[in-house]
Design an enzyme around this catalytic site. Sequence first.
Site, PDB file in Angstrom:
ATOM      1  N   SER A  74      43.070  31.517  33.449  1.00 25.99           N
ATOM      2  CA  SER A  74      42.460  32.118  32.254  1.00 25.99           C
ATOM      3  C   SER A  74      43.326  31.758  31.053  1.00 25.99           C
ATOM      4  CB  SER A  74      42.444  33.645  32.415  1.00 25.99           C
ATOM      5  OG  SER A  74      42.168  34.284  31.182  1.00 25.99           O
ATOM      6  N   TYR A 105      46.946  41.312  34.757  1.00 30.63           N
ATOM      7  CA  TYR A 105      45.993  40.191  34.742  1.00 30.63           C
ATOM      8  C   TYR A 105      46.672  38.934  34.194  1.00 30.63           C
ATOM      9  CZ  TYR A 105      41.691  37.580  34.082  1.00 30.63           C
ATOM     10  OH  TYR A 105      40.719  36.613  34.152  1.00 30.63           O
TER      11      TYR A 105
HETATM   12  N1  LIG Z   1      34.549  36.154  32.687  1.00 30.63           N
HETATM   13  C1  LIG Z   1      35.629  35.872  31.948  1.00 30.63           C
HETATM   14  O1  LIG Z   1      35.677  36.184  30.727  1.00 30.63           O
HETATM   15  C2  LIG Z   1      36.783  35.125  32.553  1.00 30.63           C
HETATM   16  C3  LIG Z   1      37.691  34.517  31.677  1.00 30.63           C
HETATM   17  C4  LIG Z   1      38.766  33.816  32.215  1.00 30.63           C
HETATM   18  C5  LIG Z   1      38.928  33.724  33.581  1.00 30.63           C
HETATM   19  N2  LIG Z   1      38.034  34.343  34.413  1.00 30.63           N
HETATM   20  C6  LIG Z   1      38.260  34.238  35.859  1.00 30.63           C
HETATM   21  O2  LIG Z   1      37.147  33.598  36.442  1.00 30.63           O
HETATM   22  C7  LIG Z   1      37.061  33.986  37.811  1.00 30.63           C
HETATM   23  C8  LIG Z   1      35.614  34.341  38.111  1.00 30.63           C
HETATM   24  O3  LIG Z   1      35.255  35.472  37.338  1.00 30.63           O
HETATM   25  P1  LIG Z   1      33.793  35.704  36.769  1.00 30.63           P
HETATM   26  O4  LIG Z   1      33.912  35.785  35.305  1.00 30.63           O
HETATM   27  O5  LIG Z   1      32.841  34.750  37.344  1.00 30.63           O
HETATM   28  O6  LIG Z   1      33.558  37.187  37.293  1.00 30.63           O
HETATM   29  P2  LIG Z   1      32.428  37.827  38.241  1.00 30.63           P
HETATM   30  O7  LIG Z   1      31.077  37.435  37.754  1.00 30.63           O
HETATM   31  O8  LIG Z   1      32.771  39.280  38.335  1.00 30.63           O
HETATM   32  O9  LIG Z   1      32.677  37.116  39.651  1.00 30.63           O
HETATM   33  C9  LIG Z   1      33.836  37.402  40.410  1.00 30.63           C
HETATM   34  C10 LIG Z   1      33.649  36.844  41.823  1.00 30.63           C
HETATM   35  O10 LIG Z   1      34.818  37.161  42.591  1.00 30.63           O
HETATM   36  C11 LIG Z   1      34.429  37.780  43.812  1.00 30.63           C
HETATM   37  N3  LIG Z   1      35.476  38.689  44.273  1.00 30.63           N
HETATM   38  C12 LIG Z   1      36.046  39.711  43.574  1.00 30.63           C
HETATM   39  N4  LIG Z   1      36.950  40.349  44.332  1.00 30.63           N
HETATM   40  C13 LIG Z   1      36.954  39.700  45.543  1.00 30.63           C
HETATM   41  C14 LIG Z   1      37.676  39.899  46.756  1.00 30.63           C
HETATM   42  N5  LIG Z   1      38.568  40.904  46.895  1.00 30.63           N
HETATM   43  N6  LIG Z   1      37.444  39.045  47.793  1.00 30.63           N
HETATM   44  C15 LIG Z   1      36.531  38.054  47.662  1.00 30.63           C
HETATM   45  N7  LIG Z   1      35.825  37.828  46.540  1.00 30.63           N
HETATM   46  C16 LIG Z   1      36.027  38.647  45.495  1.00 30.63           C
HETATM   47  C17 LIG Z   1      33.128  38.501  43.449  1.00 30.63           C
HETATM   48  O11 LIG Z   1      32.272  38.665  44.574  1.00 30.63           O
HETATM   49  P3  LIG Z   1      32.084  39.988  45.463  1.00 30.63           P
HETATM   50  O12 LIG Z   1      32.101  41.182  44.542  1.00 30.63           O
HETATM   51  O13 LIG Z   1      30.761  39.733  46.128  1.00 30.63           O
HETATM   52  O14 LIG Z   1      33.233  39.947  46.409  1.00 30.63           O
HETATM   53  C18 LIG Z   1      32.476  37.463  42.526  1.00 30.63           C
HETATM   54  O15 LIG Z   1      31.815  36.477  43.290  1.00 30.63           O
HETATM   55  C19 LIG Z   1      38.043  35.145  38.002  1.00 30.63           C
HETATM   56  O16 LIG Z   1      39.207  34.675  38.646  1.00 30.63           O
HETATM   57  C20 LIG Z   1      38.373  35.568  36.571  1.00 30.63           C
HETATM   58  O17 LIG Z   1      39.668  36.110  36.477  1.00 30.63           O
HETATM   59  C21 LIG Z   1      36.952  35.035  33.925  1.00 30.63           C
END
Ligand SMILES: NC(=O)c1ccc[n+]([C@@H]2O[C@H](COP(=O)([O-])OP(=O)(O)OC[C@H]3O[C@@H](n4cnc5c(N)ncnc54)[C@H](OP(=O)(O)O)[C@@H]3O)[C@@H](O)[C@H]2O)c1
Length: 267
Positions: free
Chosen positions: A138, A151
């Site tokens: 991130s 985080y």
């Molecule tokens: N959205 C943002 O603004 C942003 C910005 C920078 C970086 N990121 C990073 O991008 C990545 C993806 O996030 P996203 O934005 O796509 O969020 P999201 O839509 O909430 O997706 C998160 C994914 O992680 C899975 N997950 C969460 N906890 C888990 C666990 N304990 N074991 C296995 N799977 C797990 C969730 O699936 P289940 O709930 O089905 O397990 C879901 O598929 C993350 O690492 C986040 O830190 C996001």
Amino acid sequence: MPRKLAVITGASAGIGEEFARRLAADHDLLLVARRRDRLEALAAELAAGSGAEVRVMDADLAEEGGLSAVADRIAAEPQLALLVNNAGFGARGLFWESDLAEAERMHRLHVTATLRLTHAALRNMVPRDAGAVINVASVAAFIRRAGSTSYAATKSWMAVFSEGLHVELASMGSKVLVQALCPGFTYSEFHDRIGVDRKALAPATFWLTTEEVVEASLKGLRTRRLFVIPSRRYALLTAVFTKLPVRLRLALEIGRRRAAGDPAPRP
Ligand SMILES: NC(=O)c1ccc[n+]([C@@H]2O[C@H](COP(=O)([O-])OP(=O)(O)OC[C@H]3O[C@@H](n4cnc5c(N)ncnc54)[C@H](OP(=O)(O)O)[C@@H]3O)[C@@H](O)[C@H]2O)c1
């Protein structure tokens, strides 16, 4: 001839789901997350649309059982070409006030799961001299804000870990690639899960789509980039912020919190 395999963690939503949609065109897939129903629905849709073989594993990667099952599977896949360590979540609140168990859970998912799955993948890829690992970090790896200490620390770890691997692999002449993908605010379920109002967080121009993030990552893979920061706006912000003295960064954060109506930092 069997197709290359991509393993994507956190594929049931958001950025991970978009990776699955894009990679299905030329990869078989192993999709990992906790919500099996979501994975199965996506697998059926992608298999029908692309002809890819799409398998799913429901696993909690913050727990030992789920993590070791996925690591064993990655180690044993002969066609493994790509691992995307994407599963992750955010949190709210000042570190000292926050739930310690939740912070530990975040470290297990962002740090320990990335460490273990990457180790399994590289043991598989390096002897074949082929493959890539994308670690979804991130911009928080570079930018400090009150309320995202764990985080930012875990995402910084992912960035440093990726750079260390890049140095090791590139200096031994390996063709295996490692990328640290560093998105800014992205539309997904991430902020819904922690109950944050997107409008209060940043103006609409700062929000990225999952398509933009994944497109930048795959382009970065083709051009062998270590750090991929989608959008020029975030690349510039990160470059400037990391060069500011700590005192100035603190003054900016205090100003931001006051403008947002957050409680002033305690003495
Ligand atoms: N959205 C943002 O603004 C942003 C910005 C920078 C970086 N990121 C990073 O991008 C990545 C993806 O996030 P996203 O934005 O796509 O969020 P999201 O839509 O909430 O997706 C998160 C994914 O992680 C899975 N997950 C969460 N906890 C888990 C666990 N304990 N074991 C296995 N799977 C797990 C969730 O699936 P289940 O709930 O089905 O397990 C879901 O598929 C993350 O690492 C986040 O830190 C996001």
